[in-house]
Design an enzyme around this catalytic site. Structure first.
Site, short mmCIF file in Angstrom:
data_model
loop_
_atom_site.label_atom_id
_atom_site.label_comp_id
_atom_site.label_asym_id
_atom_site.label_seq_id
_atom_site.Cartn_x
_atom_site.Cartn_y
_atom_site.Cartn_z
N SER A 179 26.75 -21.98 46.62
CA SER A 179 27.74 -21.21 47.36
C SER A 179 27.76 -19.78 46.84
O SER A 179 27.91 -19.56 45.64
CB SER A 179 29.14 -21.83 47.18
OG SER A 179 29.23 -23.06 47.84
N LYS B 208 38.55 -26.23 54.12
CA LYS B 208 38.41 -25.48 52.88
C LYS B 208 39.41 -24.34 52.85
O LYS B 208 39.61 -23.64 53.85
CB LYS B 208 36.98 -24.93 52.74
CG LYS B 208 35.92 -26.01 52.65
CD LYS B 208 34.56 -25.39 52.41
CE LYS B 208 33.48 -26.45 52.30
NZ LYS B 208 32.15 -25.86 52.01
N ARG C 11 30.93 -34.63 50.48
CA ARG C 11 31.94 -33.78 49.86
C ARG C 11 33.30 -34.44 50.06
O ARG C 11 33.79 -34.53 51.18
CB ARG C 11 31.93 -32.38 50.48
CG ARG C 11 32.99 -31.42 49.91
CD ARG C 11 32.97 -30.11 50.69
NE ARG C 11 33.87 -29.12 50.11
CZ ARG C 11 35.18 -29.04 50.36
NH1 ARG C 11 35.75 -29.92 51.18
NH2 ARG C 11 35.92 -28.09 49.80
#
Length: 205
Positions: free
Chosen positions: A105, A135, A36
């Site tokens: 998610s 995040k 990511r």
């Protein structure tokens, strides 16, 4: 699918990312590794994903690509993780086939999790449960969602958002199968110690 789900940070330093990822894999078996990097351009993304895939193959760790289904198919990665604004699970499952891992998610939304499960998601991720250094999202997910998930969700559940071994412990006790972590491993004074602490949460399960 059980244990530490390692997620890479937004680092352009590929060598350091590989070094610490390998330290984590050598410390204890991890459930999966997700690449990511939200800020990487196409060239860097391909370079890093290719290198991480090779590392994961050596250590027999499933390799997941965040968001980029095209990159997943190009590299023949083990799967992809889809966020709330990404492609639909059913669409991606049709494209990738039955053999690939697809994560979804679901934030604090049980209906989203049920829909993902119905669409053949391999696992569902809940959170954020705690403030995250990486995040940016509202910390609105209640741990009670895991109690509900135990009765209606048959696929593995992942918890995300500010995870440390200490605050992940009660979520594992409530049934979480995997704990996704970024900073608690990659920014730890000892990667091996951090991984060991996360994996100890699942001892005997």
């Amino acid at each position: 699918m059980q244990g530490l789900y390692l997620v890479t940070p937004n680092w352009d330093d590929t060598s350091r990312m590989l070094q610490l990822s390998e330290e984590a894999m050598k410390a204890a078996p991890i459930a999966m590794l997700q690449y990511r990097h939200k800020e990487a351009g196409p060239v860097l993304r391909h370079e890093q994903a290719s290198a991480l895939l090779a590392l994961c193959r050596r250590h027999r760790v499933p390799f997941i690509v965040n968001d980029h289904v095209d990159l997943c198919t190009e590299l023949d990665a083990d799967g992809v993780h889809l966020g709330g604004t990404d492609a639909e699970v059913a669409q991606v499952r049709k494209r990738l086939g039955k053999g690939k891992i697809i994560g979804a998610s679901c934030y604090g939304d049980m209906l989203r999790a049920l829909n993902a499960q119905e669409a053949s998601a391999s696992y569902v991720a809940f959170g954020g449960f705690y403030p995250s250094r990486v995040k940016k999202y509202a910390v609105t997910t209640s741990p009670a969602i895991l109690d509900q998930a135990r009765s209606v969700i048959q696929v593995p559940t992942v918890v995300i958002g500010g995870m440390t071994p200490q605050n992940a412990a009660p979520l594992v006790e409530r049934g979480a199968h995997m704990v996704a972590a970024i900073s608690s491993v990659y920014q730890a004074e000892s990667v091996a110690q951090a991984v060991g602490q996360f994996q100890s949460l699942f001892a005997g399960r």
